[in-house]
Design an enzyme around this catalytic site. Structure first.
Site, PDB file in Angstrom:
ATOM      1  N   LEU A  35       0.905  -1.242   0.340  1.00 51.98           N
ATOM      2  CA  LEU A  35       0.038   0.382  -0.697  1.00 51.98           C
ATOM      3  C   LEU A  35       0.814   1.549  -0.126  1.00 51.98           C
ATOM      4  CD1 LEU A  35      -2.890  -1.150   2.383  1.00 51.98           C
ATOM      5  CD2 LEU A  35      -2.946  -1.525   0.221  1.00 51.98           C
ATOM      6  N   TYR A  95       0.979  10.326 -11.977  1.00 49.50           N
ATOM      7  CA  TYR A  95       1.220   9.709 -11.132  1.00 49.50           C
ATOM      8  C   TYR A  95       0.684   8.322 -12.005  1.00 49.50           C
ATOM      9  CZ  TYR A  95      -2.171   7.590  -6.693  1.00 49.50           C
ATOM     10  OH  TYR A  95      -2.436   6.806  -6.315  1.00 49.50           O
ATOM     11  N   LYS A 118       1.531   4.940 -11.931  1.00 53.73           N
ATOM     12  CA  LYS A 118       0.684   3.256 -11.354  1.00 53.73           C
ATOM     13  C   LYS A 118       1.102   2.310 -11.891  1.00 53.73           C
ATOM     14  CE  LYS A 118      -0.448   4.576  -7.181  1.00 53.73           C
ATOM     15  NZ  LYS A 118      -0.313   3.898  -5.878  1.00 53.73           N
ATOM     16  N   ASN A 148     -11.427   6.976  -6.035  1.00 54.16           N
ATOM     17  CA  ASN A 148     -11.763   7.853  -5.079  1.00 54.16           C
ATOM     18  C   ASN A 148     -11.533   7.037  -3.801  1.00 54.16           C
ATOM     19  OD1 ASN A 148     -11.095  10.622  -6.579  1.00 54.16           O
ATOM     20  ND2 ASN A 148     -12.311   9.504  -7.888  1.00 54.16           N
ATOM     21  N   PRO A 192     -41.502  12.168  41.241  1.00 51.66           N
ATOM     22  CA  PRO A 192     -42.536  11.332  42.094  1.00 51.66           C
ATOM     23  C   PRO A 192     -44.270  11.684  42.401  1.00 51.66           C
ATOM     24  CG  PRO A 192     -40.828  11.921  43.100  1.00 51.66           C
ATOM     25  CD  PRO A 192     -40.842  12.811  42.116  1.00 51.66           C
ATOM     26  N   GLY A 193     -44.887  10.171  42.237  1.00 53.43           N
ATOM     27  CA  GLY A 193     -46.273  11.089  41.986  1.00 53.43           C
ATOM     28  C   GLY A 193     -47.177  11.454  41.296  1.00 53.43           C
TER      29      GLY A 193
END
Length: 407
Positions: free
Chosen positions: A65, A120, A124, A149, A312-313
């Site tokens: 890689l 590039y 490659k 990409n 509560p309640g």
């Protein structure tokens, strides 16, 4: 099994290495390999020639890689991409190691269309040809992947990925520039790429050839290997999705992110760039003497989530809906949910009340039935009752479909 990863500190390398490590020690139950032991050799630009020599002497698989994407001088493309590939293969030859070798190439190696003349791409392509020649000379299995990409977590922004740059800028409140929103990109998500790398390790890589337009054509006998999952989207679509992600903390609207969709993968990528101060945000809480009610999350077609806290309640609710329905899920405290069908039965009597005693000690979901008035009562004298609520639709202020009536 000993695996050499060159370019181990790069975007793809880091994702692959971390997944391999999780597979090696059993943390990853999906990416499994039928081997007794899994060892990962990490090689990057700061590694030594001696380390490369050692790794090449006994590795069982190589993921190459390593490469140059943004050199100061174009000639560095050939030096960094073709040159290192030569060194790697020569070192394997030196040790007579004919293990399988994967090379990370680029769709730019086609030198077709907008890639014509790309230095590039030329570097490659030269690397590809070198590997194919190596395959013929040694009999080693070579896997040449021409990646389009790539995007995903840990990809460096302002480098060679428009998606990484867009995600980073949107996450950090920076401007982005889009000259042509209709420009299409073919994208591969990093997790899909890593999945394919494990298929390669198992000897089950996906094969293809390329047509005259540079498009991958699946072929089990193909010369190249490829990632079978990709997405073609426009720059405008990417920006639109990112804008919806940015707006989510204020709107609470969660965009549609179906499993396997580009939107789901892009959202995860975007979140990986959030700064600390945006990883947390306030929610609007409606409070009164009975407790609080806070909306948590909304969706366009799957309703919304809220949390209700009753003191509560206290009794809350005492209303019914024509079409809207809800789940009440008590996660803390002790309460009673009551429901009664609206109207009277054939004898003119009110319908019976049905009751559900609920507790955070035994978490259950209770349907609030359409046409039934309902409430929720905190049975404790001291502790709050905390209830997660889901409604099948968003609240419409002009048509709330909510009618007061005591149970």
């Amino acid at each position: 099994m000993k695996i050499l990863v060159t370019g181990a500190a790069g975007f793809v390398g880091k994702n692959l290495v971390e997944t391999l490590k999780c597979a090696a020690d059993g943390r990853d139950k999906y990416h499994t390999l039928d081997v007794d032991e899994l060892v990962v050799y990490e090689y990057d630009k700061d590694s030594t020639e001696e380390e490369l020599d050692c790794y090449c002497s006994d590795c069982d698989f190589v993921f190459n890689l390593a490469g140059v994407n943004r050199p100061k001088d174009d000639k560095e493309f050939m030096e960094g991409n073709f040159g290192f590939a030569s060194t790697l293969l020569d070192t394997l030859k030196k040790h007579g190691n004919t293990c399988p070798v994967m090379i990370s190439s680029s769709i730019q190696a086609t030198l077709i269309g907008r890639y014509a003349g790309s230095e590039y791409g030329k570097s490659k392509l030269a690397g590809e040809e070198l590997f194919f020649k190596y395959e013929q000379e040694t009999g080693a299995k070579v896997l040449v992947y021409r990646f389009p990409n790539l995007f995903g977590k840990w990809c460096r922004p302002n480098y060679n990925s428009a998606v990484a740059t867009f995600c980073n800028n949107k996450a950090n409140g920076l401007e982005i520039t889009v000259n042509d929103p209709s420009t299409e990109l073919t994208l591969v998500y990093i997790d899909d790429l890593v999945d394919e790398m494990f298929e390669a390790l198992r000897g089950c890589e996906h094969r293809c050839d390329y047509d005259e337009d540079g498009q991958a054509v699946p072929d089990t006998a193909g010369k190249y290997a490829y990632v079978p999952v990709s997405h073609t989207v426009t720059l405008g679509e990417i920006v639109e999705l990112l804008d919806s992600f940015v707006a989510q903390p204020s709107s609470l609207m969660m965009p549609a992110i179906p499993n396997g969709s580009f939107a789901k993968k892009l959202y995860s990528t975007y979140l990986s760039y959030l700064p600390k101060d945006k990883a947390i945000f306030d929610l609007k809480t409606n409070a009164d003497n009975r407790g609080t009610f806070t909306e948590l999350l909304k969706t366009a077609d799957h309703g919304q989530f809220s949390v209700n806290i009753s003191k509560p309640g206290i009794t809350k609710g005492q209303h019914w809906h024509h079409t809207k329905w809800e789940f009440f899920i008590v996660v803390s405290g002790h309460g009673l949910i009551q429901q009664r069908r609206v109207g009277v039965d054939e004898n003119g009597n009110p319908y019976p009340i049905i009751e559900f005693e609920v507790s955070g000690d035994h978490i259950q979901a209770v349907h609030m039935l359409p046409g039934y008035t309902h409430n929720i009562i905190n049975l404790s004298d001291t502790a709050d009752l905390v209830t997660l609520m889901w409604a099948n639709e968003l609240l419409e202020q002009g048509r709330p479909d909510t009618y007061f009536e005591e149970v």
